[in-house]
Design an enzyme around this catalytic site. Structure first.
Site, mmCIF file in Angstrom:
data_model
loop_
_atom_site.group_PDB
_atom_site.id
_atom_site.type_symbol
_atom_site.label_atom_id
_atom_site.label_comp_id
_atom_site.label_asym_id
_atom_site.label_seq_id
_atom_site.Cartn_x
_atom_site.Cartn_y
_atom_site.Cartn_z
ATOM 1 N N ASP A 38 -49.443 61.933 38.315
ATOM 2 C CA ASP A 38 -47.483 61.503 38.397
ATOM 3 C C ASP A 38 -46.810 62.398 39.853
ATOM 4 O O ASP A 38 -47.185 63.189 40.355
ATOM 5 C CB ASP A 38 -46.602 61.605 37.469
ATOM 6 C CG ASP A 38 -45.541 60.606 37.981
ATOM 7 O OD1 ASP A 38 -45.794 59.167 36.808
ATOM 8 O OD2 ASP A 38 -44.601 60.559 38.433
ATOM 9 N N ASP A 64 -49.101 62.018 44.118
ATOM 10 C CA ASP A 64 -49.130 60.864 45.110
ATOM 11 C C ASP A 64 -49.931 59.731 45.060
ATOM 12 O O ASP A 64 -50.843 60.299 45.947
ATOM 13 C CB ASP A 64 -48.359 61.093 46.517
ATOM 14 C CG ASP A 64 -47.541 60.182 47.171
ATOM 15 O OD1 ASP A 64 -47.918 59.256 46.578
ATOM 16 O OD2 ASP A 64 -47.086 60.340 48.396
ATOM 17 N N VAL A 65 -50.170 58.461 44.654
ATOM 18 C CA VAL A 65 -51.423 58.023 44.567
ATOM 19 C C VAL A 65 -51.465 57.389 45.995
ATOM 20 O O VAL A 65 -52.901 57.110 46.390
ATOM 21 C CB VAL A 65 -51.412 56.928 43.734
ATOM 22 C CG1 VAL A 65 -51.199 56.522 42.288
ATOM 23 C CG2 VAL A 65 -49.525 55.734 43.632
ATOM 24 N N TYR A 156 -43.549 43.494 46.709
ATOM 25 C CA TYR A 156 -43.669 43.746 45.469
ATOM 26 C C TYR A 156 -44.700 42.704 44.802
ATOM 27 O O TYR A 156 -45.315 42.610 44.790
ATOM 28 C CB TYR A 156 -42.602 44.231 44.144
ATOM 29 C CG TYR A 156 -42.798 44.258 42.906
ATOM 30 C CD1 TYR A 156 -43.046 45.638 42.603
ATOM 31 C CD2 TYR A 156 -43.121 43.611 41.992
ATOM 32 C CE1 TYR A 156 -43.156 45.792 41.089
ATOM 33 C CE2 TYR A 156 -43.364 43.212 40.501
ATOM 34 C CZ TYR A 156 -43.313 44.705 40.162
ATOM 35 O OH TYR A 156 -44.320 45.105 38.733
ATOM 36 N N LYS A 160 -48.353 42.890 44.656
ATOM 37 C CA LYS A 160 -49.160 43.337 42.722
ATOM 38 C C LYS A 160 -50.157 41.558 42.697
ATOM 39 O O LYS A 160 -50.831 41.368 42.804
ATOM 40 C CB LYS A 160 -48.492 42.231 41.981
ATOM 41 C CG LYS A 160 -47.083 43.744 41.524
ATOM 42 C CD LYS A 160 -47.606 45.317 40.937
ATOM 43 C CE LYS A 160 -47.100 45.681 40.838
ATOM 44 N NZ LYS A 160 -47.676 47.586 39.939
ATOM 45 N N THR A 191 -39.066 49.683 30.684
ATOM 46 C CA THR A 191 -39.015 50.689 30.992
ATOM 47 C C THR A 191 -37.475 51.287 32.194
ATOM 48 O O THR A 191 -36.854 50.449 32.306
ATOM 49 C CB THR A 191 -39.760 50.840 31.940
ATOM 50 O OG1 THR A 191 -40.352 49.912 32.670
ATOM 51 C CG2 THR A 191 -41.658 50.370 30.763
HETATM 52 N N1 NAD Z 1 -41.116 47.013 34.183
HETATM 53 C C1 NAD Z 1 -41.578 45.939 34.041
HETATM 54 O O1 NAD Z 1 -41.539 45.306 33.413
HETATM 55 C C2 NAD Z 1 -42.826 45.900 34.782
HETATM 56 C C3 NAD Z 1 -43.517 44.206 34.962
HETATM 57 C C4 NAD Z 1 -44.677 44.456 35.444
HETATM 58 C C5 NAD Z 1 -45.271 44.911 36.194
HETATM 59 N N2 NAD Z 1 -44.837 46.008 36.000
HETATM 60 C C6 NAD Z 1 -45.693 47.740 36.398
HETATM 61 O O2 NAD Z 1 -46.370 48.705 35.765
HETATM 62 C C7 NAD Z 1 -46.516 49.375 36.382
HETATM 63 C C8 NAD Z 1 -45.631 51.200 35.625
HETATM 64 O O3 NAD Z 1 -44.223 50.724 35.645
HETATM 65 P P1 NAD Z 1 -43.031 50.943 34.491
HETATM 66 O O4 NAD Z 1 -42.500 49.693 34.495
HETATM 67 O O5 NAD Z 1 -43.759 52.273 33.768
HETATM 68 O O6 NAD Z 1 -42.282 51.981 35.403
HETATM 69 P P2 NAD Z 1 -41.452 53.263 35.695
HETATM 70 O O7 NAD Z 1 -40.655 53.491 36.795
HETATM 71 O O8 NAD Z 1 -41.144 53.968 34.478
HETATM 72 O O9 NAD Z 1 -42.458 54.897 35.620
HETATM 73 C C9 NAD Z 1 -43.420 54.694 36.907
HETATM 74 C C10 NAD Z 1 -44.067 55.647 36.969
HETATM 75 O O10 NAD Z 1 -44.652 55.981 38.795
HETATM 76 C C11 NAD Z 1 -44.226 57.221 39.298
HETATM 77 N N3 NAD Z 1 -44.768 57.178 40.181
HETATM 78 C C12 NAD Z 1 -43.968 56.019 41.522
HETATM 79 N N4 NAD Z 1 -44.314 56.482 42.868
HETATM 80 C C13 NAD Z 1 -45.755 56.793 42.126
HETATM 81 C C14 NAD Z 1 -46.235 57.641 43.302
HETATM 82 N N5 NAD Z 1 -46.349 57.686 44.368
HETATM 83 N N6 NAD Z 1 -47.593 58.187 42.936
HETATM 84 C C15 NAD Z 1 -47.806 58.225 41.781
HETATM 85 N N7 NAD Z 1 -46.705 57.955 41.132
HETATM 86 C C16 NAD Z 1 -45.578 57.750 41.091
HETATM 87 C C17 NAD Z 1 -42.682 57.402 38.990
HETATM 88 O O11 NAD Z 1 -42.145 58.890 39.130
HETATM 89 C C18 NAD Z 1 -42.751 57.178 37.180
HETATM 90 O O12 NAD Z 1 -43.142 58.132 36.455
HETATM 91 C C19 NAD Z 1 -46.047 49.698 37.667
HETATM 92 O O13 NAD Z 1 -47.127 49.658 38.383
HETATM 93 C C20 NAD Z 1 -45.038 48.519 37.457
HETATM 94 O O14 NAD Z 1 -44.999 47.108 38.619
HETATM 95 C C21 NAD Z 1 -43.554 46.338 35.295
#
Ligand code: NAD
Length: 252
Positions: A38, A64-65, A156, A160, A191
């Protein structure tokens, strides 16, 4: 625990929060050795400390991805710590609301850099390690927003959609090497992303009425989908989308 990924080595990005944190817990509980990455290392350390205190094999790294060089060092640490990787979960992602005309260059570059380029850099860096492991499974976290549109979030949605498309391309390229590549498309999951939208005054909770199951999902419900795709239970699946959305995009 039933050991569904026993003995496998996994790398999960965005592991400090939400679905990433749930995925490292579920994979480790099912027998994998897990490298958790992360950009927020301090937060990640806290999450990982809890898991290691339960005797699970999880190692935290700063990653950092959007930084290709960071990926090279992540793979090196993974191999030195646990051996070649056979599971990659490209989960890190960020959400930004602006629509087409409102999206400035900085927002576009940031969202595409993390969500889209991050997945590409991850697959490119990790596939040689998966090859050394003799095959494996890559799970890219996309979104139902890569399938359907909404009024906002141009970058976004674009990122995706690209993740789903790259997933299918990589599945075709690497299937002959027994490297499976699938995406998970979450619906609305409780989340930090959803909490942020709520705190900005968005009427997000009203969306539950449009979901056949009448609720948002939990991070652990997505992690169960990740586990399925990571394990041999999905051995004949590649290039697929696993939609986990409570029926949100099934309804007309
Ligand atoms: N929550 C939703 O409703 C939802 C719906 C569809 C898809 N998603 C996708 O699911 C995935 C996880 O989302 P989440 O809801 O658990 O989010 P979250 O914000 O709870 O967690 C995301 C994590 O990614 C980390 N992060 C951000 N940028 C980064 C980087 N450059 N390198 C490494 N780490 C990084 C953050 O520090 C955080 O810990 C994401 O790809 C998001 O787009 C989420």
């Amino acid at each position: 625990m039933t050991g569904r990924v026993q003995g496998k080595v996994a790398l999960v990005t965005g592991a400090a929060s939400g679905m990433g944190a749930a995925a490292i817990a579920v994979l480790a509980e099912e027998g994998a050795s897990v490298i958790a990455g992360d950009v927020d290392k301090a937060k990640l350390d806290g999450v990982v400390a809890e898991l290691t205190s339960e005797g699970l094999a999880v190692t935290a790294i700063e990653l950092d991805v959007a930084d290709p060089e960071g990926w090279a060092s992540a793979v090196r640490v993974a191999e030195e710590t646990y051996g070649p990787l056979s599971i990659l979960v490209n989960n890190a992602g960020i959400y930004r609301t602006p629509g087409v005309e409102e999206t400035d260059q900085a927002v576009w570059d940031q969202v595409v850099g993390v969500n889209q380029s991050g997945v590409f850099y991850g697959m490119r860096a990790v596939i040689p390690s998966i090859r050394r492991a003799g095959g494996g499974s890559i799970i890219n976290i996309a979104s139902i927003h890569g399938i359907v549109g909404t009024e906002v979030g141009t970058a976004y949605h674009a990122s995706k959609g690209a993740v789903r498309s790259m997933t299918k391309q990589a599945a075709c390229q690497y299937g002959p090497e027994n490297i499976r590549v699938n995406s998970v498309d979450p619906g609305i999951i409780e989340t930090a992303i959803v909490a942020d939208l709520r705190s900005q005054g968005g009427a997000i909770d009203e969306l539950a009425q449009f979901i056949p199951l009448k609720r948002f999902g939990s991070a652990r419900e997505i992690a169960k989908g990740v586990l399925f795709l990571a394990s041999d239970d999905s051995s004949f699946m590649t290039g697929a989308d696993l939609v986990v959305d409570g029926g949100m995009i099934a309804i007309q």
